[in-house]
Every structure is written in C-alpha cells, then in structure tokens.
Design a protein around this motif. Structure first.
Motif, PDB file in Angstrom:
ATOM      1  N   SER A  88     -13.062  -8.751 -10.597  1.00  0.00           N
ATOM      2  CA  SER A  88     -11.797  -9.445 -10.793  1.00  0.00           C
ATOM      3  C   SER A  88     -12.062 -10.912 -11.079  1.00  0.00           C
ATOM      4  O   SER A  88     -13.176 -11.393 -10.990  1.00  0.00           O
ATOM      5  N   SER A  89     -10.997 -11.652 -11.381  1.00  0.00           N
ATOM      6  CA  SER A  89     -11.160 -13.033 -11.829  1.00  0.00           C
ATOM      7  C   SER A  89     -11.573 -13.966 -10.706  1.00  0.00           C
ATOM      8  O   SER A  89     -12.203 -14.992 -10.943  1.00  0.00           O
ATOM      9  N   THR A  90     -11.220 -13.653  -9.460  1.00  0.00           N
ATOM     10  CA  THR A  90     -11.509 -14.544  -8.337  1.00  0.00           C
ATOM     11  C   THR A  90     -12.443 -13.876  -7.347  1.00  0.00           C
ATOM     12  O   THR A  90     -12.239 -12.739  -6.941  1.00  0.00           O
ATOM     13  N   LEU A  91     -13.473 -14.609  -6.961  1.00  0.00           N
ATOM     14  CA  LEU A  91     -14.472 -14.106  -6.027  1.00  0.00           C
ATOM     15  C   LEU A  91     -14.360 -14.906  -4.729  1.00  0.00           C
ATOM     16  O   LEU A  91     -14.397 -16.132  -4.740  1.00  0.00           O
ATOM     17  N   LYS A  92     -14.220 -14.205  -3.615  1.00  0.00           N
ATOM     18  CA  LYS A  92     -14.095 -14.852  -2.310  1.00  0.00           C
ATOM     19  C   LYS A  92     -15.470 -14.948  -1.664  1.00  0.00           C
ATOM     20  O   LYS A  92     -16.157 -13.933  -1.500  1.00  0.00           O
ATOM     21  N   VAL A  93     -15.867 -16.162  -1.270  1.00  0.00           N
ATOM     22  CA  VAL A  93     -17.238 -16.425  -0.811  1.00  0.00           C
ATOM     23  C   VAL A  93     -17.232 -16.920   0.629  1.00  0.00           C
ATOM     24  O   VAL A  93     -16.508 -17.847   0.985  1.00  0.00           O
ATOM     25  N   GLY A  94     -18.063 -16.297   1.463  1.00  0.00           N
ATOM     26  CA  GLY A  94     -18.294 -16.774   2.814  1.00  0.00           C
ATOM     27  C   GLY A  94     -19.629 -17.481   2.883  1.00  0.00           C
ATOM     28  O   GLY A  94     -20.617 -17.001   2.324  1.00  0.00           O
ATOM     29  N   VAL A  95     -19.675 -18.626   3.548  1.00  0.00           N
ATOM     30  CA  VAL A  95     -20.906 -19.414   3.658  1.00  0.00           C
ATOM     31  C   VAL A  95     -21.350 -19.452   5.115  1.00  0.00           C
ATOM     32  O   VAL A  95     -20.599 -19.885   5.997  1.00  0.00           O
ATOM     33  N   VAL A  96     -22.575 -19.003   5.363  1.00  0.00           N
ATOM     34  CA  VAL A  96     -23.139 -18.958   6.711  1.00  0.00           C
ATOM     35  C   VAL A  96     -24.218 -20.030   6.820  1.00  0.00           C
ATOM     36  O   VAL A  96     -25.300 -19.903   6.249  1.00  0.00           O
ATOM     37  N   GLY A  97     -23.874 -21.099   7.526  1.00  0.00           N
ATOM     38  CA  GLY A  97     -24.783 -22.234   7.666  1.00  0.00           C
ATOM     39  C   GLY A  97     -24.187 -23.485   7.054  1.00  0.00           C
ATOM     40  O   GLY A  97     -23.637 -23.443   5.948  1.00  0.00           O
ATOM     41  N   TYR A  98     -24.284 -24.600   7.762  1.00  0.00           N
ATOM     42  CA  TYR A  98     -23.685 -25.841   7.271  1.00  0.00           C
ATOM     43  C   TYR A  98     -24.661 -27.006   7.423  1.00  0.00           C
ATOM     44  O   TYR A  98     -24.312 -28.091   7.852  1.00  0.00           O
ATOM     45  N   GLY A  99     -25.929 -26.714   7.070  1.00  0.00           N
ATOM     46  CA  GLY A  99     -26.902 -27.795   6.950  1.00  0.00           C
ATOM     47  C   GLY A  99     -26.693 -28.486   5.617  1.00  0.00           C
ATOM     48  O   GLY A  99     -25.616 -28.403   5.022  1.00  0.00           O
ATOM     49  N   HIS A 100     -27.708 -29.155   5.117  1.00  0.00           N
ATOM     50  CA  HIS A 100     -27.552 -29.907   3.859  1.00  0.00           C
ATOM     51  C   HIS A 100     -27.170 -28.988   2.703  1.00  0.00           C
ATOM     52  O   HIS A 100     -26.271 -29.305   1.911  1.00  0.00           O
ATOM     53  N   LEU A 101     -27.831 -27.842   2.603  1.00  0.00           N
ATOM     54  CA  LEU A 101     -27.537 -26.918   1.509  1.00  0.00           C
ATOM     55  C   LEU A 101     -26.171 -26.268   1.683  1.00  0.00           C
ATOM     56  O   LEU A 101     -25.408 -26.138   0.720  1.00  0.00           O
ATOM     57  N   GLY A 102     -25.844 -25.881   2.899  1.00  0.00           N
ATOM     58  CA  GLY A 102     -24.530 -25.305   3.157  1.00  0.00           C
ATOM     59  C   GLY A 102     -23.410 -26.279   2.847  1.00  0.00           C
ATOM     60  O   GLY A 102     -22.388 -25.916   2.246  1.00  0.00           O
ATOM     61  N   GLN A 103     -23.587 -27.537   3.242  1.00  0.00           N
ATOM     62  CA  GLN A 103     -22.580 -28.559   2.949  1.00  0.00           C
ATOM     63  C   GLN A 103     -22.397 -28.722   1.449  1.00  0.00           C
ATOM     64  O   GLN A 103     -21.274 -28.865   0.961  1.00  0.00           O
ATOM     65  N   PHE A 104     -23.513 -28.714   0.728  1.00  0.00           N
ATOM     66  CA  PHE A 104     -23.444 -28.856  -0.724  1.00  0.00           C
ATOM     67  C   PHE A 104     -22.641 -27.715  -1.342  1.00  0.00           C
ATOM     68  O   PHE A 104     -21.756 -27.944  -2.179  1.00  0.00           O
ATOM     69  N   LEU A 105     -22.925 -26.473  -0.943  1.00  0.00           N
ATOM     70  CA  LEU A 105     -22.225 -25.321  -1.510  1.00  0.00           C
ATOM     71  C   LEU A 105     -20.751 -25.313  -1.147  1.00  0.00           C
ATOM     72  O   LEU A 105     -19.893 -25.017  -1.986  1.00  0.00           O
ATOM     73  N   VAL A 106     -20.444 -25.642   0.094  1.00  0.00           N
ATOM     74  CA  VAL A 106     -19.038 -25.680   0.527  1.00  0.00           C
ATOM     75  C   VAL A 106     -18.272 -26.739  -0.257  1.00  0.00           C
ATOM     76  O   VAL A 106     -17.145 -26.505  -0.725  1.00  0.00           O
ATOM     77  N   ASP A 107     -18.880 -27.899  -0.420  1.00  0.00           N
ATOM     78  CA  ASP A 107     -18.229 -28.969  -1.173  1.00  0.00           C
ATOM     79  C   ASP A 107     -17.981 -28.555  -2.620  1.00  0.00           C
ATOM     80  O   ASP A 107     -16.899 -28.798  -3.178  1.00  0.00           O
ATOM     81  N   LYS A 108     -18.969 -27.894  -3.234  1.00  0.00           N
ATOM     82  CA  LYS A 108     -18.806 -27.432  -4.616  1.00  0.00           C
ATOM     83  C   LYS A 108     -17.710 -26.373  -4.707  1.00  0.00           C
ATOM     84  O   LYS A 108     -16.903 -26.384  -5.656  1.00  0.00           O
ATOM     85  N   LEU A 109     -17.666 -25.470  -3.736  1.00  0.00           N
ATOM     86  CA  LEU A 109     -16.644 -24.426  -3.755  1.00  0.00           C
ATOM     87  C   LEU A 109     -15.250 -25.013  -3.618  1.00  0.00           C
ATOM     88  O   LEU A 109     -14.307 -24.590  -4.305  1.00  0.00           O
ATOM     89  N   LEU A 110     -15.099 -26.003  -2.738  1.00  0.00           N
ATOM     90  CA  LEU A 110     -13.785 -26.608  -2.516  1.00  0.00           C
ATOM     91  C   LEU A 110     -13.326 -27.439  -3.716  1.00  0.00           C
ATOM     92  O   LEU A 110     -12.142 -27.454  -4.057  1.00  0.00           O
ATOM     93  N   LYS A 111     -14.274 -28.110  -4.368  1.00  0.00           N
ATOM     94  CA  LYS A 111     -13.908 -29.018  -5.455  1.00  0.00           C
ATOM     95  C   LYS A 111     -13.913 -28.368  -6.834  1.00  0.00           C
ATOM     96  O   LYS A 111     -13.087 -28.713  -7.684  1.00  0.00           O
ATOM     97  N   ALA A 112     -14.837 -27.448  -7.056  1.00  0.00           N
ATOM     98  CA  ALA A 112     -14.988 -26.886  -8.406  1.00  0.00           C
ATOM     99  C   ALA A 112     -14.835 -25.376  -8.465  1.00  0.00           C
ATOM    100  O   ALA A 112     -14.799 -24.799  -9.553  1.00  0.00           O
ATOM    101  N   GLY A 113     -14.749 -24.738  -7.309  1.00  0.00           N
ATOM    102  CA  GLY A 113     -14.734 -23.286  -7.274  1.00  0.00           C
ATOM    103  C   GLY A 113     -13.580 -22.644  -8.022  1.00  0.00           C
ATOM    104  O   GLY A 113     -13.769 -21.682  -8.768  1.00  0.00           O
ATOM    105  N   ALA A 114     -12.375 -23.185  -7.847  1.00  0.00           N
ATOM    106  CA  ALA A 114     -11.185 -22.560  -8.436  1.00  0.00           C
ATOM    107  C   ALA A 114     -11.301 -22.428  -9.950  1.00  0.00           C
ATOM    108  O   ALA A 114     -10.928 -21.406 -10.530  1.00  0.00           O
ATOM    109  N   GLY A 115     -11.848 -23.449 -10.590  1.00  0.00           N
ATOM    110  CA  GLY A 115     -11.980 -23.420 -12.039  1.00  0.00           C
ATOM    111  C   GLY A 115     -13.028 -22.448 -12.534  1.00  0.00           C
ATOM    112  O   GLY A 115     -13.071 -22.127 -13.724  1.00  0.00           O
ATOM    113  N   LEU A 116     -13.851 -21.969 -11.606  1.00  0.00           N
ATOM    114  CA  LEU A 116     -14.922 -21.026 -11.965  1.00  0.00           C
ATOM    115  C   LEU A 116     -14.677 -19.637 -11.388  1.00  0.00           C
ATOM    116  O   LEU A 116     -15.558 -18.776 -11.415  1.00  0.00           O
ATOM    117  N   GLY A 117     -13.486 -19.442 -10.851  1.00  0.00           N
ATOM    118  CA  GLY A 117     -13.148 -18.135 -10.304  1.00  0.00           C
ATOM    119  C   GLY A 117     -13.715 -17.875  -8.929  1.00  0.00           C
ATOM    120  O   GLY A 117     -13.927 -16.724  -8.546  1.00  0.00           O
TER     121      GLY A 117
END
Length: 278
Positions: free
Chosen positions: A5-34
């Motif tokens: 489907s057009s939208t993919l729901k993602v769970g992130v396990v871990g909030y170190g430097h890499l986790g923070q980076f992915l969460v930030d990208k998902l919140l800011k740019a995720g919607a435009g990329l599905g």
C-alpha cells in the motif's frame, strides 16, 4: 498490514544516535515518502520525553503488536534481536540494525525459518559495507572464494567486551586487536562489527565462520573510520575497496552510515519470506 500500500507504518526500537536520526527523518520527511512512524521504544523511556510525541512512545516492547507496524527497525543492541526477533517477524518485516546477533547459528536459522513461515522479510542493512550486492551476486553464482574485512578506528570508537583495549594511550598508533573469523569476532565487538556481519550474510556460502575479519585500533584516526574489503573470486579475480567514513572521536557509527540506513529503510516494503540485503 499491506506493505504494497501507499503508506508504510514503521516502529523504531532504540533511540541512540542512529535511532534519533531515523525518527527525526520519519517525522519530518516520512509522509512525503509514504512512511509513517508507528512507535518508538527505548530502554530508558525518559530519553524520549520531549523529543518524541507522547502517543508514539511505546513503554513496553512486548506490546509492540498493538501498534500494527508493517516494518520494525532495530537500532539498539544484539540482545533485542535475540529476545524479540522471532515475535517481530510473526507480525512485521524486520530490519536488523545489529546483524552481529546472527553470528549465533541457532538464532540465525530460527530467524530465517520464521521469515519463511510468516512470509516476512528479514532485512539486513548494508550500513558501512561497500559492494554488498556485488558480494551477494558472486556468492549466489558460486564465484566467491574468500572475503576479508578490516575495520580500523580510533580506540575511543570501540565498544569491546572484556578488557582488550582498556590500556590504550593517545599516540600509541596502530594495534591489531583481533584477526579471525567473523563468527568469533562478533561476540568480542557486537556493536562495532555490524558491517562485517552484513558481509557474512551477503556471503552466505562462506558464512560467519568462513568470512575473515580484523579490527584495528589506530590513534591516528581521529576523524574517520576506515573499512577495507578484499574479495577473492575465481581465476585470479580480486577487488579491494577502502571506505573512509567521517566520524567523531568516540562515535561507534560513522556519519555516512546514517544516510545509508535511511536509504535501506526506504527499500523495506516487503520482499517475501527471505533474508534481503538492503
């Protein structure tokens, strides 16, 4: 959950430097990329407060299924892969950010079986590995004879079990800490050798016991991690790559690896019940 489907729901396990980076990208740019963020879990939940919307914080990881995610991304610790890998695969595709956990042959086999049984993809991100798809193609065609990876970093960037590097001093230069099979190396440096683990997955016929690795402490490397890959094929064929990954002192993960993980996540839309290097 339909990962086509057009939208993919993602769970992130871990909030170190890499986790923070992915969460930030998902919140800011995720919607435009599905992509939409389904939950974030961290061993210390207080670290999430004020940074992650309260409704997206998952306090108890064992209740992950209630968030109905299509993909779960682990960027935490190999123990999470051991404890939750099988449950994750029963409900979602699973991207393993700590593939050093797969050096355990029993766990490796169980995860592969669960992937096949549930029709979920076990994703292995390339991370800092250069040429992973080429290695995998050689493996699949039977032309890969040997694979060696050397990782060199400033001693402050290593997180080793035991006291192998407890006596390092600034200015000491280069010290080989270990050379041998990736299977033996992963328990020694579980947070530092995920690149080698990804290579062992790509070179499945050699596996963790057949792929050779070396980790080197070098006080000269204050601005980079260096990853060297030596591939040996048939009839004298060989490839030697050297990757210099910018990294701050004390950083386990080089800066270029962050974007590599994000690119890997964008691929995770379901590739059937198998292991997939992304």
């Amino acid at each position: 959950m339909d990962t086509n489907s057009s939208t993919l729901k993602v769970g992130v396990v871990g909030y170190g430097h890499l986790g923070q980076f992915l969460v930030d990208k998902l919140l800011k740019a995720g919607a435009g990329l599905g992509l939409v963020l389904g939950f974030v879990w961290n061993r210390n939940p207080n670290k999430l407060k004020g940074s992650v919307p309260a409704e997206l914080i998952l306090d108890d990881l064992s209740s992950f299924a209630s968030r109905r995610c299509d993909v779960i991304v682990e960027v935490c610790h190999p123990q999470i892969v051991r404890d939750f890998g099988l449950p994750f695969l029963s409900k979602a595709h699973f991207m393993v950010g700590s593939p050093s956990a797969l050096s355990d042959p029993d766990l490796n086999q169980k995860l592969r079986q669960a992937s096949l049984q549930h029709g979920r993809t076990l994703y292995i991100p390339s991370g800092a590995l250069w040429g992973g798809q080429d290695i995998q193609r050689m493996n699949d065609s039977g032309t890969l004879k040997a694979l060696f990876i050397r990782m060199s970093k400033h001693p402050s960037c290593f997180r080793l079990t035991g006291d192998v590097l407890s006596d390092w001093t600034e200015g000491e230069g280069r010290r080989v800490l270990f050379r041998g099979s990736v299977a033996d190396l992963c328990p020694l440096a579980p947070n530092n050798v995920n690149t080698m683990a990804a290579a062992a997955v790509a070179a499945g016929k050699l596996g963790f016991t057949g792929v050779q690795g070396e980790i080197v402490s070098d006080t000269v490397l204050k601005d980079f991690h260096v990853v060297e890959v030596e591939v040996t094929g048939l009839d004298g064929f060989s490839v030697h790559t050297v990757r210099r990954n910018p990294a701050k002192l004390g950083a386990v993960t080089g800066s270029a690896t962050y974007n590599s993980f994000w690119s890997s996540l964008l691929i995770c839309r379901g590739h059937g019940g198998r292991v997939y290097l992304c």
